[in-house]
Design a protein around this motif. Structure first.
Motif, PDB file in Angstrom:
ATOM      1  N   THR A 307      -5.637  -1.489   0.522  1.00 59.38           N
ATOM      2  CA  THR A 307      -6.382  -1.467   1.780  1.00 59.38           C
ATOM      3  C   THR A 307      -5.429  -1.465   2.967  1.00 59.38           C
ATOM      4  O   THR A 307      -5.609  -0.706   3.933  1.00 59.38           O
ATOM      5  CB  THR A 307      -7.322  -2.688   1.864  1.00 59.38           C
ATOM      6  N   THR A 308      -4.397  -2.291   2.886  1.00 64.36           N
ATOM      7  CA  THR A 308      -3.382  -2.316   3.949  1.00 64.36           C
ATOM      8  C   THR A 308      -2.679  -0.970   4.061  1.00 64.36           C
ATOM      9  O   THR A 308      -2.472  -0.447   5.168  1.00 64.36           O
ATOM     10  CB  THR A 308      -2.349  -3.413   3.673  1.00 64.36           C
ATOM     11  N   PHE A 310      -3.732   2.137   2.973  1.00 64.19           N
ATOM     12  CA  PHE A 310      -4.616   3.226   3.389  1.00 64.19           C
ATOM     13  C   PHE A 310      -4.986   3.104   4.870  1.00 64.19           C
ATOM     14  O   PHE A 310      -4.960   4.091   5.605  1.00 64.19           O
ATOM     15  CB  PHE A 310      -5.883   3.238   2.538  1.00 64.19           C
ATOM     16  N   ASP A 311      -5.327   1.892   5.303  1.00 62.64           N
ATOM     17  CA  ASP A 311      -5.684   1.687   6.708  1.00 62.64           C
ATOM     18  C   ASP A 311      -4.481   1.936   7.609  1.00 62.64           C
ATOM     19  O   ASP A 311      -4.616   2.502   8.710  1.00 62.64           O
ATOM     20  CB  ASP A 311      -6.212   0.269   6.933  1.00 62.64           C
ATOM     21  N   GLY A 312      -3.312   1.526   7.146  1.00 64.43           N
ATOM     22  CA  GLY A 312      -2.105   1.721   7.943  1.00 64.43           C
ATOM     23  C   GLY A 312      -1.759   3.182   8.127  1.00 64.43           C
ATOM     24  O   GLY A 312      -1.396   3.620   9.231  1.00 64.43           O
ATOM     25  N   ALA A 314      -3.890   5.678   7.930  1.00 64.51           N
ATOM     26  CA  ALA A 314      -4.947   6.278   8.753  1.00 64.51           C
ATOM     27  C   ALA A 314      -4.716   6.022  10.234  1.00 64.51           C
ATOM     28  O   ALA A 314      -5.148   6.819  11.083  1.00 64.51           O
ATOM     29  CB  ALA A 314      -6.305   5.726   8.324  1.00 64.51           C
ATOM     30  N   ALA A 315      -4.024   4.935  10.575  1.00 65.50           N
ATOM     31  CA  ALA A 315      -3.785   4.585  11.977  1.00 65.50           C
ATOM     32  C   ALA A 315      -2.589   5.319  12.575  1.00 65.50           C
ATOM     33  O   ALA A 315      -2.354   5.225  13.783  1.00 65.50           O
ATOM     34  CB  ALA A 315      -3.591   3.080  12.094  1.00 65.50           C
ATOM     35  N   ARG A 321      -3.001  11.886   5.359  1.00 64.53           N
ATOM     36  CA  ARG A 321      -3.219  11.560   3.951  1.00 64.53           C
ATOM     37  C   ARG A 321      -4.074  12.651   3.331  1.00 64.53           C
ATOM     38  O   ARG A 321      -5.145  12.990   3.835  1.00 64.53           O
ATOM     39  CB  ARG A 321      -3.924  10.209   3.820  1.00 64.53           C
ATOM     40  N   GLN A 326     -13.035   8.412  -1.108  1.00 65.08           N
ATOM     41  CA  GLN A 326     -13.824   7.314  -0.560  1.00 65.08           C
ATOM     42  C   GLN A 326     -14.301   6.374  -1.662  1.00 65.08           C
ATOM     43  O   GLN A 326     -14.643   5.231  -1.401  1.00 65.08           O
ATOM     44  CB  GLN A 326     -15.034   7.878   0.196  1.00 65.08           C
ATOM     45  N   GLU A 388       3.321  -7.405  -0.169  1.00 61.82           N
ATOM     46  CA  GLU A 388       2.818  -6.946   1.123  1.00 61.82           C
ATOM     47  C   GLU A 388       3.973  -6.524   2.025  1.00 61.82           C
ATOM     48  O   GLU A 388       3.847  -5.571   2.813  1.00 61.82           O
ATOM     49  CB  GLU A 388       2.005  -8.046   1.807  1.00 61.82           C
ATOM     50  N   ARG A 392       4.244  -3.124   4.286  1.00 59.41           N
ATOM     51  CA  ARG A 392       4.496  -3.180   5.731  1.00 59.41           C
ATOM     52  C   ARG A 392       5.767  -2.428   6.098  1.00 59.41           C
ATOM     53  O   ARG A 392       5.841  -1.755   7.132  1.00 59.41           O
ATOM     54  CB  ARG A 392       4.608  -4.637   6.176  1.00 59.41           C
TER      55      ARG A 392
END
Length: 403
Positions: A307-308, A310-312, A314-315, A321, A326, A388, A392
């Motif tokens: 989640t970290t 994929f969201d990262g 996307a931002a 990507r 989904q 993590e 990051r």
């Protein structure tokens, strides 16, 4: 759950180099217990099977233990269902040769664009030799998903075999294998499921998947470079007769294994499964019970990291990507920086201490369906030992490169 990623990481000597190892889909690193098991097998000594002495009996015992360990890992009904080989590709060609015997013009084989080419080309080549038709299920290039109906709609009364991945090695997509195998069974077709990327990121229950044959590679789940094809039941193998040397064993599953097994590596397989079963320190009971608990803990850990990731991604405005599913997927991201070659991006990440893959990753049909061609993209794939901080670190470097 009692999953401690730092405690897990401490068991992997390679991780001490300070790099972020984000290439698990290409092969995981190996923990110390596996290294010790392989080393100990050589140190104590093993001889070929069939001899009337201890080192030969030891080799036979290792093979039996390895079959039992893999059967526990994938939820197979019997260790006699497990066939070992040097790689998933080699084993799939082996099985394609025997399963294709009897195919005729007018027969059909179903493959998918989502699969690694090792679960496409062997079936296509044998179908072509037999004059059978090949039907290809197309993935959705926008989402990277493979809706079950795109496969099941191709399965008919003349279908002999359906080959489908349980998880894409490129995009992480997890298709609805149960629905696909159930439809194959309705028409009397066999299903051959590529579980190479599925097995490291799932609590596998072969009977629930409905697969007649399930392929897995130990080096994708912290073991040695060795693969296995697991049949749904021993009967599935008893009725198949591959080409073999005349004096070679004619018993199953032995008759599928060409030459002498790598006994020390098989000792490593046993240790790897035991390692996976102990990743949650609170797990107890039988090995299958401990695997169930530990796999759930790993999945929760990987889901949070994914989640970290994929969201990262996307931002980040400068990162794309590809085929972001989904639905269910493994912790794998396939991406690119527009205007830059994937090899260049991977090299720049490597310079910053990040190990990622690039190219097509043998998902030949998928990269072309995505419109990328053989240059493919960049793949970051997380493992149970990923922290993590690793994720990051990747996102920070990508932000720097994309700016």
């Amino acid at each position: 759950m009692a999953f401690d990623v730092e405690k897990v990481r401490a068991q992997y000597p390679a991780l001490a180099d300070g790099r972020a190892w984000l290439d698990g889909a290409a092969g995981t690193q190996v923990p110390q217990p596996v290294i010790d098991a392989v080393t100990d097998a050589y140190r104590v000594g093993v001889s070929n099977v069939g001899g009337p002495y201890e080192s030969s009996r030891r080799a036979s015992g290792i093979v039996a233990e390895a079959r039992a360990a893999v059967a526990d890992l994938v939820g197979a009904p019997d260790p006699a269902c497990v066939v070992f080989g040097p790689s998933m590709t080699a084993l799939t060609y082996r099985f394609a040769a025997v399963l294709a015997d009897g195919w005729r013009p007018g027969d059909e084989v179903v493959v998918t664009q989502l699969d690694h080419d090792a679960n496409v080309r062997p079936w296509v080549q044998h179908a072509q030799r037999a004059g059978a038709a090949v039907r290809v299920a197309e993935l959705d290039p926008t989402t990277g998903e493979l809706p079950a109906e795109r496969v099941t709609d191709l399965i008919g009364e003349r279908t002999k075999l359906v080959a489908v991945t349980a998880a894409s090695n490129l995009l992480g997509t997890i298709p609805d294998v149960r629905t696909i195998t159930a439809r194959a069974r309705e028409v009397g077709a066999l299903s051959y499921v590529d579980g190479v990327q599925h097995c490291p990121h799932a609590h596998v229950q072969l009977t629930e998947l409905g697969a007649d044959f399930y392929a897995t590679s130990a080096y994708k789940w912290a073991g040695p470079h060795l693969a296995a094809v697991v049949a749904a039941d021993p009967w599935s193998l008893e009725n198949l007769h591959p080409d073999k040397l005349k004096p070679s064993p004619d018993t199953s599953p032995d008759r599928f294994e060409l030459g002498t097994n790598p006994f020390a590596s098989l000792a490593g397989v046993v240790a790897a499964v035991e390692h996976l079963a102990g990743l949650d320190s609170d797990a107890d009971g039988s090995r299958r019970d401990r695997l169930a608990v530990s796999r759930r803990a790993v999945l929760a850990h990987e889901h949070a990291l994914a989640t970290t990731l994929f969201d990262g991604i996307a931002a980040l405005d400068g990162v794309v990507r590809y085929g972001a599913p989904q639905g269910p997927c493994t912790p794998t991201a396939f991406f690119g920086l527009p205007g830059r070659e994937p090899a260049e991006v991977a090299a720049q990440l490597a310079e910053r201490g990040l190990n990622v893959s690039h190219g097509h990753s043998y998902a030949w049909e998928a990269v072309h369906a995505l419109g990328l061609g053989p240059e493919g993209g960049v793949r970051a794939s997380l493992s149970h030992y990923t922290s993590e901080a690793d994720v990051r670190r990747l996102l920070e470097v990508l932000a720097d490169l994309s700016s």
